[in-house]
Design a protein around this motif. Structure first.
Motif, PDB file in Angstrom:
ATOM      1  N   ASP A 168       4.594   3.411  16.574  1.00 26.82           N
ATOM      2  CA  ASP A 168       5.670   2.412  16.376  1.00 26.82           C
ATOM      3  C   ASP A 168       6.124   1.637  15.905  1.00 26.82           C
ATOM      4  O   ASP A 168       5.454   0.577  15.379  1.00 26.82           O
ATOM      5  N   LEU A 169       6.333   1.794  14.431  1.00 24.44           N
ATOM      6  CA  LEU A 169       6.143   0.993  12.925  1.00 24.44           C
ATOM      7  C   LEU A 169       7.537   0.680  12.541  1.00 24.44           C
ATOM      8  O   LEU A 169       9.229   1.959  12.595  1.00 24.44           O
ATOM      9  N   THR A 170       7.606  -0.295  12.582  1.00 23.59           N
ATOM     10  CA  THR A 170       8.575  -1.334  12.534  1.00 23.59           C
ATOM     11  C   THR A 170       9.258  -0.852  10.440  1.00 23.59           C
ATOM     12  O   THR A 170       8.575  -0.255   9.933  1.00 23.59           O
ATOM     13  N   THR A 171      10.830  -1.334   9.831  1.00 17.07           N
ATOM     14  CA  THR A 171      10.836  -1.130   8.668  1.00 17.07           C
ATOM     15  C   THR A 171       9.636  -1.428   7.869  1.00 17.07           C
ATOM     16  O   THR A 171       9.938  -0.459   6.370  1.00 17.07           O
ATOM     17  N   GLU A 172       9.408  -2.676   7.783  1.00 16.76           N
ATOM     18  CA  GLU A 172       8.460  -3.415   7.281  1.00 16.76           C
ATOM     19  C   GLU A 172       6.809  -2.576   7.215  1.00 16.76           C
ATOM     20  O   GLU A 172       6.485  -2.454   6.278  1.00 16.76           O
ATOM     21  N   ASN A 173       6.706  -1.716   8.370  1.00 16.03           N
ATOM     22  CA  ASN A 173       5.192  -1.078   8.617  1.00 16.03           C
ATOM     23  C   ASN A 173       5.591   0.249   7.957  1.00 16.03           C
ATOM     24  O   ASN A 173       4.447   0.845   7.125  1.00 16.03           O
ATOM     25  N   MET A 174       6.786   0.728   8.105  1.00 19.12           N
ATOM     26  CA  MET A 174       7.092   2.304   6.992  1.00 19.12           C
ATOM     27  C   MET A 174       6.700   2.021   5.431  1.00 19.12           C
ATOM     28  O   MET A 174       6.279   2.392   4.916  1.00 19.12           O
ATOM     29  N   ARG A 175       6.559   0.770   5.202  1.00 17.87           N
ATOM     30  CA  ARG A 175       7.044   0.663   3.937  1.00 17.87           C
ATOM     31  C   ARG A 175       5.535   0.572   3.225  1.00 17.87           C
ATOM     32  O   ARG A 175       5.284   0.735   2.413  1.00 17.87           O
ATOM     33  N   ARG A 176       4.874   0.352   4.101  1.00 18.48           N
ATOM     34  CA  ARG A 176       3.433   0.054   4.080  1.00 18.48           C
ATOM     35  C   ARG A 176       2.559   0.602   4.223  1.00 18.48           C
ATOM     36  O   ARG A 176       1.875   1.190   3.163  1.00 18.48           O
ATOM     37  N   VAL A 177       2.999   2.133   5.323  1.00 18.90           N
ATOM     38  CA  VAL A 177       2.146   2.989   5.102  1.00 18.90           C
ATOM     39  C   VAL A 177       2.626   3.550   3.611  1.00 18.90           C
ATOM     40  O   VAL A 177       1.561   4.190   3.033  1.00 18.90           O
ATOM     41  N   SER A 178       4.095   3.964   3.619  1.00 17.11           N
ATOM     42  CA  SER A 178       4.466   4.210   2.338  1.00 17.11           C
ATOM     43  C   SER A 178       3.626   4.200   0.768  1.00 17.11           C
ATOM     44  O   SER A 178       3.219   4.990   0.029  1.00 17.11           O
ATOM     45  N   MET A 179       3.197   2.988   0.656  1.00 17.38           N
ATOM     46  CA  MET A 179       2.693   2.290  -0.241  1.00 17.38           C
ATOM     47  C   MET A 179       1.654   2.183  -0.499  1.00 17.38           C
ATOM     48  O   MET A 179       0.888   2.752  -1.234  1.00 17.38           O
ATOM     49  N   MET A 180       0.898   1.994   1.190  1.00 10.96           N
ATOM     50  CA  MET A 180      -0.625   3.037   0.922  1.00 10.96           C
ATOM     51  C   MET A 180      -0.946   4.040   0.556  1.00 10.96           C
ATOM     52  O   MET A 180      -2.179   4.718   0.400  1.00 10.96           O
ATOM     53  N   THR A 181       0.219   5.058   0.923  1.00 15.60           N
ATOM     54  CA  THR A 181      -0.363   6.537   0.354  1.00 15.60           C
ATOM     55  C   THR A 181      -0.439   6.638  -1.047  1.00 15.60           C
ATOM     56  O   THR A 181      -1.142   7.631  -1.367  1.00 15.60           O
ATOM     57  N   ILE A 182       0.462   5.712  -1.291  1.00 15.10           N
ATOM     58  CA  ILE A 182       0.883   5.834  -2.940  1.00 15.10           C
ATOM     59  C   ILE A 182      -0.708   4.666  -3.858  1.00 15.10           C
ATOM     60  O   ILE A 182      -1.324   5.628  -4.569  1.00 15.10           O
ATOM     61  N   ALA A 183      -0.818   4.084  -3.181  1.00 11.46           N
ATOM     62  CA  ALA A 183      -2.313   3.834  -3.340  1.00 11.46           C
ATOM     63  C   ALA A 183      -3.379   4.227  -3.381  1.00 11.46           C
ATOM     64  O   ALA A 183      -4.229   4.742  -4.066  1.00 11.46           O
TER      65      ALA A 183
END
Length: 541
Positions: free
Chosen positions: A400-415
């Protein structure tokens, strides 16, 4: 036997082997990337691995090819020994399909099969039709080869010398030894089994003798894998040893069984008056029995392989590095903890990649073959972690991810991708110095000094970026921006100086190309460092 008969026999064996090769290539081409997908399924459990090995071997018609492929995957870290032994066992069953096919008497239809395959291969433009045509041609060549062998070996039943030699194989120990040696010579258990099958059909061999030859052929079939293991790392060598151990245990087990219970009598009753089918069934049933008995004891076989080739401290470190440390149970912990654990895992991967880049640069200025091998080994580690982390991160999307958590997951994937690219550049740098050494090229002292200065700022930027990613201390962004700007300036300056050296004939063409390439690699590494440093920073900060 006249010299022409020997030529004809060799021609028949050659045609059979070539037909197997053509059929195998056609099947692999027709399957495309599906073989890789099947192999990925083998990572689930031992039973799935057995079926994957069986299916892959049926598709490519070569257990040796599959076993060598498995050694390569273990060698690169894509598969562990527990998964490998399952595939090897399945391949031992899959390879018996050849004898089952050749037990059919299709000699009358061989010319038609060859013609159909040739027409499909030569006159159709679609690649899939061409691949199927090559499969059919290989199939036809296989039977044409068998027909030639039968024509030659038939008269051998009247040869006193040959009968005298064959009679020595009535001794089970000698029959097993001959099966081992003959199969090792041909480098193909399918080929040797078919020849033994032909001898039995022509009544040159008795069925009981053929049984022991089949047992020996299974042991001899591991020869290509042992040869492939010579160039593999220690884990790859263990995979080859696993195959040998499996077949040695198989031989002991089957010799014991056939001397205790009337197993071969039961096999003969399945196809009375058809010794060719009896040999084929023996090959298949023996393989199935061996897998069923040995599959529950794979851990012990692996331990035995590890005793033969002990695990050294460097291997333990590599195994540890390639295993997830912080992302093992993301679905059983709070979201905030799961994200933090993911961040820690990515940082761990980042430090491995950064150290690998640093070691590659040291290797460039002070080449050592062992250092180069370490860089490549660590590059494989980073690649494995890249896939493992990406797979584990899929679990995060079920939370159950918030919008900010989704952003962090997306950016960690790119990292993760940026980090993986750092290690790719490390491997490139090692390849540059190896190419220079092989061509006896060199860089001038001024060029080396320039590269050392640029490399220092690049490495500093990479290590700093990982610290920023881990701590999210964005007060250090000015420092990394300065380092990245220095690297950009170095790129322009070094390329300008490089052109001047070329104009003044102070640099040869190959060295000049490599100089430009490594400058580009270093500049791109600093770009990846900046991406990593800013990865988790909120846009409004």
């Amino acid at each position: 036997m006249q010299i022409t008969d020997i030529f004809k026999l060799l021609g028949g064996v050659g045609l059979f082997l070539f037909g197997m090769s053509i059929m195998s290539t056609g099947l692999k081409n027709a399957c495309g990337d599906n073989l890789q997908n099947i192999l990925e399924c083998a990572t689930k459990n031992k039973v799935v691995a057995v079926f994957a090995g069986l299916l892959m071997t049926v598709l490519v018609q070569s257990s040796s090819a599959i076993d060598v492929m498995v050694i390569g995957f273990v060698n690169s870290g894509m598969m562990n020994l527990s998964q490998a032994i399952g595939v090897i066992m399945g391949a031992n069953i899959g390879t018996t399909i050849t004898a089952q096919i050749t037990a059919f008497n299709l000699a009358l239809y061989t010319p038609l099969i060859l013609f159909a395959g040739a027409v499909m291969y030569l006159f159709f433009k679609k690649s899939i039709v061409k691949h199927i045509g090559s499969i059919i041609m290989g199939f036809g060549m296989l039977f044409a080869g068998i027909t030639m062998i039968k024509e030659v070996v038939g008269p051998l039943s009247d040869s006193d010398e040959f009968i005298s030699f064959i009679s020595t194989l009535n001794n089970p120990a000698l029959a097993v030894a001959f099966g081992v040696g003959f199969t090792a010579l041909l480098q193909s258990s399918s080929s040797s089994i078919v020849i033994f099958q032909t001898f039995a059909v022509q009544e040159i061999l008795t069925y009981n003798t053929a049984v022991y030859l089949v047992i020996g052929a299974a042991i001899g079939s591991v020869t290509p894998n042992l040869l492939a293991g010579l160039t593999a790392n220690r884990e790859g060598k263990r995979t080859a040893v696993l195959n040998l151990l499996f077949n040695l245990i198989r031989a002991i087990l089957l010799i014991t069984l056939i001397n205790i219970i009337p197993l071969t009598d039961w096999i003969c009753r399945l196809s009375p008056n058809d010794v060719g089918r009896q040999v084929a069934n023996t090959h298949t049933i023996f393989a199935v029995i061996a897998v069923l008995v040995e599959l529950p004891f794979t851990k012990f076989i692996i331990r035995l392989a590890e005793k033969i080739i002990p695990v050294n401290p460097e291997e333990n470190k590599t195994r540890s590095d390639r295993s997830l440390v912080y992302m093992n149970q993301l679905d059983n912990i709070p979201v905030s903890v799961a994200l933090h654990q993911t961040q820690r895992e990515i940082c761990r991967m980042g430090r491995i990649a950064a150290n690998n880049l640093n070691n590659a640069i040291k290797c460039f200025f002070d080449y050592n073959a062992e250092k180069a091998a370490d860089v490549r080994n660590n590059e494989e580690t980073v690649n494995i972690l890249n896939h493992s982390i990406a797979d584990a991160m899929l679990q995060l999307k079920t939370l159950d991810l918030t919008t900010e958590n989704m952003r962090r997951v997306s950016m960690m994937t790119i990292a993760v991708t940026d980090i993986e690219r750092l290690s790719d550049h490390a491997e490139n740098i090692v390849e540059y110095i190896e190419e220079m050494n092989s061509k006896k090229a060199s860089l001038s002292e001024s060029a080396l000094d320039e590269l050392k200065s640029m490399a220092k700022d690049t490495i500093d930027a990479v290590f700093l970026s990982i610290d920023i990613f881990e701590t999210e201390d964005y007060s250090k962004l000015d420092e990394i921006e300065l380092l990245e700007s220095n690297v950009d300036n170095y790129e322009k300056e070094l390329i300008h100086n490089h052109v001047e050296r070329l104009m003044n004939s102070n640099c040869d063409a190959l060295s000049g190309i490599i100089f430009s390439d490594i400058v580009t690699d270093l500049e791109r590494c600093s770009d990846h460092a900046i991406n990593l440093a800013y990865a988790l920073k909120e846009r409004n900060n």
